[in-house]
Design a protein around this motif. Structure first.
Motif, short mmCIF file in Angstrom:
data_model
loop_
_atom_site.label_atom_id
_atom_site.label_comp_id
_atom_site.label_asym_id
_atom_site.label_seq_id
_atom_site.Cartn_x
_atom_site.Cartn_y
_atom_site.Cartn_z
N LYS A 9 -81.06 84.06 22.19
CA LYS A 9 -81.55 83.10 23.19
C LYS A 9 -80.86 83.30 24.54
O LYS A 9 -79.64 83.44 24.60
N ASP A 24 -88.76 87.34 27.70
CA ASP A 24 -89.49 86.67 26.62
C ASP A 24 -90.45 87.63 25.92
O ASP A 24 -90.86 87.36 24.78
N GLU A 54 -85.54 85.31 23.08
CA GLU A 54 -86.28 84.11 23.44
C GLU A 54 -85.63 83.55 24.70
O GLU A 54 -84.44 83.25 24.71
N ARG A 103 -80.78 74.06 24.34
CA ARG A 103 -81.28 75.41 24.01
C ARG A 103 -80.31 76.22 23.15
O ARG A 103 -80.72 77.14 22.46
N PRO A 121 -78.04 78.64 23.95
CA PRO A 121 -78.26 80.06 24.22
C PRO A 121 -77.08 80.93 23.83
O PRO A 121 -75.94 80.48 23.77
#
Length: 299
Positions: free
Chosen positions: A79, A101, A107, A137, A139
């Motif tokens: 991520k 993406d 992602e 998120r 990440p």
């Protein structure tokens, strides 16, 4: 009674015959009673201990080498979260998000707001907003590009209290501390931060501000440690002589203007050009190989 007399002799004869056929069982003589003795009974000898079985001689085994620990492959896509001001909110940020993406193992998410930075938390509190974004998120990598609006006085979150004046003796240290606080809000174990240096512009006065901001940001990232990477983007948009590139081939389109008329913001072609330069650096920091042929399946 003649019949009765006959029956008795017959019975007697039958009994005698049985006695002759069956031998008499001799009478059992009971064992003599034990005679008590004043001497204690002799102790029975202890049974000899069984000899332990002799084990066959075996050569010592060769020690096996210690197993090599292999890092577990990450489960699921990596991520990436892009944070920033107008550069992230418009063309460049959208182009970079799209490219990332499309990678089958990545992602990407983006949170951006134009006309913001770290100087005016009373207008937009990036520390708070970025913290909420990373918590949502989670990440593996945070890509940051901001600071173009920070060449001004530093205010408090409430807008009240003493300001740190731009170009004052304490401005650099105060801004560096603010960058460090921002980094602490978005950091986490195993997470990396890629801070993109502000791209060079074609305006002299604005470039003087950006020079100071770039220097302070790079110092803050150096203090942040191995989890932080500061990327100088100047080589991406300058030629061998160090001059700004005005036009370039973007995709199949030749001689595309890279900047808007203000000399600061990128055109759509310039945004794509800059994103193409930053993209492999993101993969490098993330530790993911390029997958130009591998596109994500359409949802």
């Amino acid at each position: 009674m003649p019949l009765l007399r006959l029956f008795v002799p017959l019975t007697l004869v039958f009994a005698l015959a049985c006695d002759k056929a069956t031998p008499a069982t001799p009478a059992l003589t009971p064992p003599p009673a034990a005679i008590p003795s004043d001497e204690p009974p002799a102790a029975e000898p202890a049974p000899a201990a069984a000899a332990a079985p002799r084990e066959p001689a075996i050569a010592p085994a060769t020690p096996e080498p210690a197993p090599v620990e292999v890092a577990a492959a990450p489960s699921g896509p990596r991520k990436v979260l892009v944070l920033g001001d107008s550069l992230a909110a418009t063309g460049f940020g959208a182009m970079l998000e799209k490219k990332l993406d499309e990678h089958p193992d990545i992602e990407c998410f983006r949170k951006a707001k134009s006309a913001t930075g770290l100087a005016r938390p009373d207008f937009y509190d990036w520390e708070s907003e970025a913290k909420k974004a990373v918590e949502q998120r989670k990440p593996d990598l945070v890509v940051v590009i901001m600071g173009g609006n920070d060449g001004q006085d530093l205010t408090t979150k409430t807008g009240k209290g003493k300001r740190v004046a731009w170009k004052s003796d304490g401005w650099n240290d105060a801004y560096k501390a603010r960058v460090a606080e921002f980094l602490s809000e978005i950091s986490a174990e195993g997470r990396k931060v890629l801070w993109l240096g502000l791209p060079r512009t074609g305006t002299t006065s604005f470039e003087q501000k950006l020079t100071t901001i770039r220097d302070v940001q790079s110092q803050a990232l150096a203090d942040f440690g191995e989890a932080g990477v500061y990327l100088d983007t100047t080589p991406f948009i300058t030629d061998a002589d160090g001059d700004l590139i005005d036009t370039a081939t973007v995709g199949k389109r030749k001689a595309q203007a890279l900047r808007e008329e203000d000399g600061i913001h990128f055109t759509m072609a310039g945004s794509e050009f800059f994103a193409d330069k930053v993209y492999p650096e993101v993969l490098r920091v993330l530790g993911v190989e390029d997958a130009a042929e591998g596109k994500k399946p359409q949802k």
